[in-house]
Design a protein around this motif. Structure first.
Motif, PDB file in Angstrom:
ATOM      1  N   ASP A 123     -18.677  16.109 -43.798  1.00 26.27           N
ATOM      2  CA  ASP A 123     -19.693  16.992 -44.339  1.00 26.27           C
ATOM      3  C   ASP A 123     -20.515  16.329 -45.239  1.00 26.27           C
ATOM      4  N   LYS A 124     -20.319  15.412 -45.791  1.00 25.44           N
ATOM      5  CA  LYS A 124     -21.367  14.709 -46.470  1.00 25.44           C
ATOM      6  C   LYS A 124     -21.671  12.886 -46.158  1.00 25.44           C
ATOM      7  N   GLY A 125     -22.583  13.005 -46.090  1.00 23.22           N
ATOM      8  CA  GLY A 125     -23.029  11.477 -45.554  1.00 23.22           C
ATOM      9  C   GLY A 125     -22.497  10.268 -46.305  1.00 23.22           C
ATOM     10  N   LEU A 126     -22.401   9.132 -45.573  1.00 18.38           N
ATOM     11  CA  LEU A 126     -21.966   8.131 -46.435  1.00 18.38           C
ATOM     12  C   LEU A 126     -23.054   7.488 -47.324  1.00 18.38           C
ATOM     13  N   LEU A 127     -24.303   7.689 -46.984  1.00 25.48           N
ATOM     14  CA  LEU A 127     -25.397   7.500 -47.922  1.00 25.48           C
ATOM     15  C   LEU A 127     -25.464   8.257 -48.953  1.00 25.48           C
ATOM     16  N   GLY A 169     -15.099   6.240 -38.688  1.00 28.68           N
ATOM     17  CA  GLY A 169     -16.406   6.477 -38.294  1.00 28.68           C
ATOM     18  C   GLY A 169     -17.185   5.380 -37.919  1.00 28.68           C
ATOM     19  N   SER A 170     -18.530   5.802 -37.596  1.00 28.05           N
ATOM     20  CA  SER A 170     -19.318   4.644 -37.280  1.00 28.05           C
ATOM     21  C   SER A 170     -21.036   4.744 -37.805  1.00 28.05           C
ATOM     22  N   PHE A 175     -28.202   1.322 -41.525  1.00 27.62           N
ATOM     23  CA  PHE A 175     -27.672   1.824 -42.766  1.00 27.62           C
ATOM     24  C   PHE A 175     -28.151   1.035 -44.141  1.00 27.62           C
ATOM     25  N   SER A 176     -27.704  -0.251 -44.040  1.00 30.48           N
ATOM     26  CA  SER A 176     -28.084  -1.417 -45.179  1.00 30.48           C
ATOM     27  C   SER A 176     -29.515  -1.411 -45.661  1.00 30.48           C
TER      28      SER A 176
END
Length: 169
Positions: A89-93, A117-118, A124-125
């Motif tokens: 529910d909370k993104g990696l970013l 995850g993926s 993303f970087s």
């Protein structure tokens, strides 16, 4: 030494009767994650690494190394802020950017991924680098699970007992 940190975590797991360090308190999880980070760096960099758990936060962990070249010894250190990517529910970013604060000195953010995850890691970087305001070095660390493989994900048997480290910034 990083192995000493892992031994301390294993001792606490046995004492607490738990099967995973994720069931321990925050301090032991930080020791576990920081120890894994230092062990990977030790193996990949070919230097001796040590870890320290400061009494005050920040940092969560201090990583130190010695480099021997031409008869001279150089001491290197890095202060590390650790975060855990726990839920979908909370993104990696967002998880990483929550740790992007004006720390004293040159800090590293180390994000421990706790579920499969993926991400499109190049995109993303690129986004992360644009969004970061204070911290330049960000690593993802994950164990025993694939997280966005380039071609084909390894089998669970191939990943068993393995830890991966990926620098995304």
């Amino acid at each position: 030494r990083p192995g000493g940190g892992l031994a301390e975590v294993a001792r606490k797991m046995k004492e607490a009767g738990v099967s995973s360090p994720t069931f321990l308190n925050k301090s032991y999880m930080e020791l576990y994650i920081g120890s894994l980070f230092a062990m990977i760096l030790q193996e990949t960099e070919g230097m001796d690494f040590w870890i320290g758990k400061p009494k005050e936060d920040p940092p969560d962990i201090a990583i130190m190394a010695t480099e021997k070249k031409e008869g001279k010894i150089t001491f290197l250190s890095r202060e590390v802020e650790i975060t855990r990517f726990l839920k979908k529910d909370k993104g990696l970013l967002e998880t990483i950017l929550d740790k992007d604060k004006a720390y004293p000195g040159d800090y590293t953010i180390l994000c421990f991924l706790e579920f499969n995850g993926s991400e499109k890691l190049k995109a993303f970087s690129d986004t992360l680098i644009k969004e970061l305001k204070n911290v330049r070095h960000v690593f993802l660390i994950f164990n025993g699970m694939p997280f966005s493989y380039l071609n084909e994900a390894p089998t669970p048997e191939e990943m068993a007992g393995k830890v991966s480290l990926l620098q995304v910034s």
